[in-house]
Design a protein around this motif. Sequence first.
Motif, PDB file in Angstrom:
ATOM      1  N   TYR B  82       7.826  -0.932   2.288  1.00  0.00           N
ATOM      2  CA  TYR B  82       7.184  -0.291   3.448  1.00  0.00           C
ATOM      3  C   TYR B  82       6.252  -1.185   4.255  1.00  0.00           C
ATOM      4  O   TYR B  82       5.673  -0.751   5.245  1.00  0.00           O
ATOM      5  CB  TYR B  82       6.413   0.961   2.982  1.00  0.00           C
ATOM      6  N   ARG B  93       0.893   5.225   0.848  1.00  0.00           N
ATOM      7  CA  ARG B  93      -0.129   5.490  -0.169  1.00  0.00           C
ATOM      8  C   ARG B  93       0.023   4.437  -1.236  1.00  0.00           C
ATOM      9  O   ARG B  93       1.118   4.080  -1.614  1.00  0.00           O
ATOM     10  CB  ARG B  93       0.044   6.894  -0.737  1.00  0.00           C
ATOM     11  N   GLU B  98       0.619   1.832  -9.494  1.00  0.00           N
ATOM     12  CA  GLU B  98       2.039   2.115  -9.306  1.00  0.00           C
ATOM     13  C   GLU B  98       2.479   1.520  -7.980  1.00  0.00           C
ATOM     14  O   GLU B  98       1.656   1.133  -7.162  1.00  0.00           O
ATOM     15  CB  GLU B  98       2.288   3.627  -9.280  1.00  0.00           C
ATOM     16  N   THR B  99       3.802   1.548  -7.759  1.00  0.00           N
ATOM     17  CA  THR B  99       4.340   1.026  -6.512  1.00  0.00           C
ATOM     18  C   THR B  99       3.917   1.914  -5.338  1.00  0.00           C
ATOM     19  O   THR B  99       3.905   3.144  -5.454  1.00  0.00           O
ATOM     20  CB  THR B  99       5.882   0.974  -6.608  1.00  0.00           C
ATOM     21  N   ALA B 100       3.570   1.269  -4.221  1.00  0.00           N
ATOM     22  CA  ALA B 100       3.176   2.019  -3.023  1.00  0.00           C
ATOM     23  C   ALA B 100       4.359   2.834  -2.502  1.00  0.00           C
ATOM     24  O   ALA B 100       5.513   2.504  -2.761  1.00  0.00           O
ATOM     25  CB  ALA B 100       2.703   1.052  -1.948  1.00  0.00           C
ATOM     26  N   PHE B 101       4.067   3.906  -1.780  1.00  0.00           N
ATOM     27  CA  PHE B 101       5.152   4.680  -1.190  1.00  0.00           C
ATOM     28  C   PHE B 101       4.771   5.185   0.192  1.00  0.00           C
ATOM     29  O   PHE B 101       3.605   5.213   0.574  1.00  0.00           O
ATOM     30  CB  PHE B 101       5.594   5.817  -2.101  1.00  0.00           C
ATOM     31  N   LEU B 102       5.811   5.565   0.933  1.00  0.00           N
ATOM     32  CA  LEU B 102       5.607   6.004   2.311  1.00  0.00           C
ATOM     33  C   LEU B 102       4.950   7.373   2.310  1.00  0.00           C
ATOM     34  O   LEU B 102       5.424   8.306   1.664  1.00  0.00           O
ATOM     35  CB  LEU B 102       6.964   6.081   3.030  1.00  0.00           C
ATOM     36  N   ASP B 103       3.854   7.484   3.020  1.00  0.00           N
ATOM     37  CA  ASP B 103       3.138   8.755   3.088  1.00  0.00           C
ATOM     38  C   ASP B 103       3.474   9.489   4.370  1.00  0.00           C
ATOM     39  O   ASP B 103       3.713  10.691   4.377  1.00  0.00           O
ATOM     40  CB  ASP B 103       1.629   8.475   3.019  1.00  0.00           C
ATOM     41  N   ALA B 164      13.223   9.601   7.024  1.00  0.00           N
ATOM     42  CA  ALA B 164      14.632   9.440   6.656  1.00  0.00           C
ATOM     43  C   ALA B 164      15.480  10.633   7.102  1.00  0.00           C
ATOM     44  O   ALA B 164      16.614  10.471   7.567  1.00  0.00           O
ATOM     45  CB  ALA B 164      14.760   9.238   5.146  1.00  0.00           C
ATOM     46  N   VAL B 165      14.927  11.839   6.975  1.00  0.00           N
ATOM     47  CA  VAL B 165      15.712  13.024   7.355  1.00  0.00           C
ATOM     48  C   VAL B 165      15.904  13.061   8.871  1.00  0.00           C
ATOM     49  O   VAL B 165      17.009  13.300   9.363  1.00  0.00           O
ATOM     50  CB  VAL B 165      15.023  14.311   6.845  1.00  0.00           C
ATOM     51  N   SER B 168      18.479  10.481   9.799  1.00  0.00           N
ATOM     52  CA  SER B 168      19.832  10.898   9.429  1.00  0.00           C
ATOM     53  C   SER B 168      20.407  11.871  10.458  1.00  0.00           C
ATOM     54  O   SER B 168      21.586  11.810  10.792  1.00  0.00           O
ATOM     55  CB  SER B 168      19.830  11.556   8.049  1.00  0.00           C
ATOM     56  N   MET B 209      18.748   1.996   3.002  1.00  0.00           N
ATOM     57  CA  MET B 209      19.324   3.156   3.683  1.00  0.00           C
ATOM     58  C   MET B 209      20.730   2.898   4.219  1.00  0.00           C
ATOM     59  O   MET B 209      21.432   3.824   4.595  1.00  0.00           O
ATOM     60  CB  MET B 209      18.417   3.582   4.847  1.00  0.00           C
ATOM     61  N   VAL B 214      24.375   6.891   1.454  1.00  0.00           N
ATOM     62  CA  VAL B 214      23.646   7.594   2.515  1.00  0.00           C
ATOM     63  C   VAL B 214      24.488   7.746   3.789  1.00  0.00           C
ATOM     64  O   VAL B 214      24.684   8.857   4.279  1.00  0.00           O
ATOM     65  CB  VAL B 214      22.325   6.865   2.861  1.00  0.00           C
ATOM     66  N   PRO B 331      12.086  -1.850 -12.832  1.00  0.00           N
ATOM     67  CA  PRO B 331      10.946  -0.932 -12.952  1.00  0.00           C
ATOM     68  C   PRO B 331       9.732  -1.689 -13.487  1.00  0.00           C
ATOM     69  O   PRO B 331       9.886  -2.655 -14.248  1.00  0.00           O
ATOM     70  CB  PRO B 331      11.417   0.095 -13.984  1.00  0.00           C
ATOM     71  N   ILE B 332       8.559  -1.254 -13.083  1.00  0.00           N
ATOM     72  CA  ILE B 332       7.334  -1.979 -13.449  1.00  0.00           C
ATOM     73  C   ILE B 332       7.219  -2.204 -14.950  1.00  0.00           C
ATOM     74  O   ILE B 332       6.886  -3.289 -15.398  1.00  0.00           O
ATOM     75  CB  ILE B 332       6.085  -1.208 -12.949  1.00  0.00           C
TER      76      ILE B 332
END
Lengths: 221, 370
Positions: B82, B93, B98-103, B164-165, B168, B209, B214, B331-332
């Motif tokens: 991201y 976030r 942990e790995t960051a993710f899209l908020d 993503a939605v 799509s 993606m 997908v 994975p971590i």
Amino acid sequence: MSETSEPSLFAALSDAVLNMDEDAARENAIRVIRERIDAYRAIEHGLVDGMNRAGQLFEDEEYFIPEILLCSDAMYAGLDILDPHIDRSRQRLRRKVVIGVVEGDTHDIGKNLVKTLLDAAGFEVVDLGRDIPPARIVDTAINEQADVIALSTLMTTTMDGMSEVIELLKAAGRRDALKVIVGGGPVSQAFADRIGADGYAPTAPAAVKLLQRLFEESAHA
Amino acid sequence: MPEQNRQERRDRLTPRQRLEAYGKGLPVDRLPCVPIVGNTAARVLGVKVSSLRNEGRVLSDAHLASYRRFGYDNIRIFTDLYTLAESMGARTRVPEDETAFLDEPAIGSISEIGSLRPSRPKKDRILSEHLEALKRVVQEVGDEVPVTAALTCPFTNASFLIGAVNLSRLVLKNPEAVHSLCRVSLESALAYADAIFEAGGTPSLTDAMSSSTVISPRQFQEFSFPYLKALVDHIHAKGRPATLHICGKTGPIWHRMADTGADCLSIDNDADLLAAKHEIGDRVRLMGNVHPSAIMLQGSPGDVREAVMQCILAAGDSPKGLVVASGCSLPIETPFENIDAMIDAVRDFGYPDDRSARFAEANTTVPENG
């Protein structure tokens, strides 16, 4: 409201979903109401049928996520109109599913597809959304007296949350009261077996079939 | 520290020497091997995952420690997908460990597309930390091992810009909007690629993606291919090789992926390495594809060994070569002994034809330290 118009109307609803045509789904849903055709049957034999056919095309790799999303948009367009007209007194007992994406993961395309298809297949779905702590998933399932917990993840980093859900269920003495199914990119049948889940589904349509099979088995057990 | 230099005890070539000889079909000690270490590097250094993302110095120290610990053939600076979208306004976030993710995507609707601006990587806090890490790793070990930095490709980045939605749906309902999002993402990607070159590294293309899990092959051709090709061309213009990773199923688009001009395709565990060899092995080098979670995270070292052998049996003789790798980032919490097991299995196997035997013969005078 002749009997003969029913099959063609159901087929038109099914086609509207398959062809991603929200307008056609609405128009035909309105015709169902006008002609006093049973709304539940129209959902089952029309909208759900269309979604099942779309699911088949997804499995056959003719439809992909964009198509499935638009099919589900069309299905919901019809469902919004038909749902208030369902005669709920006649409806058979619906199985209740609590669904969510485990904590740390905000991908929810897969979860939304499973929710849509389960809903369409007659399950009652409680959608917790994404990034949900295991304890909240378990508490909700117990409070809602759910039959199923369906867990999704797209990230390997969050898979441990799935086994935590099962451990919490055991700790609460409720493991046998619920089926737990898992899915999502990094998850595998081997992983499901290892954490003691009742099943694993690689795709959204497979998740519906898995639950139908699990309840059939338990009915015959 | 006996563990730290284990690769020096057993490997006779540096990764660069190995890859160069391998590329020319010359004798080599073993196949190239890349367990794709991302945030697992935090565990090697003993720091929180979030400190990798936030501090270039820690990010470089972690990757240096991990490379020295395991001895693989490519260092890839990567924390999450991201960073580029974040530099264009998406919100992430970042959990402490942990790995960051899209908020939150950068925009909520297509009416805001015009407000998006291409990234300025060197002015961006997170990207500049990544560039700093890249520079430090290149300075430290760049002469012996290729150092890359992950670059999120335009279609995937577009999904983080608008969700993503939403993306799509737009694929079918508003193709021009998708192209607008991809174009501005490409501009950002090219700017970041240039900054990566400047830091002495090579971009490593990643495009989750664009998977056939997908979108359809036709949609790939329309919305992913032109932008991927532009990036590959850009990398080639700098005289560097391009590696392209797409997650999930990719069988239906292998030829199109090769058509981008990429030199190496990283194949996910959802795809079949043997089939890939038959279809495109004569066009591109293959990289893959031990299952990152089922085998690397949860399996035993024996399972890893078995999986590595399966990969080599399937594609070890692929015409353009094989890099034994995990199917996707590890994975971590992947156990260190499983990462060791992957490289040890490759070391034990040597090379599918007589090239490692010839190598050993030619190098018998080198003292055995192990």
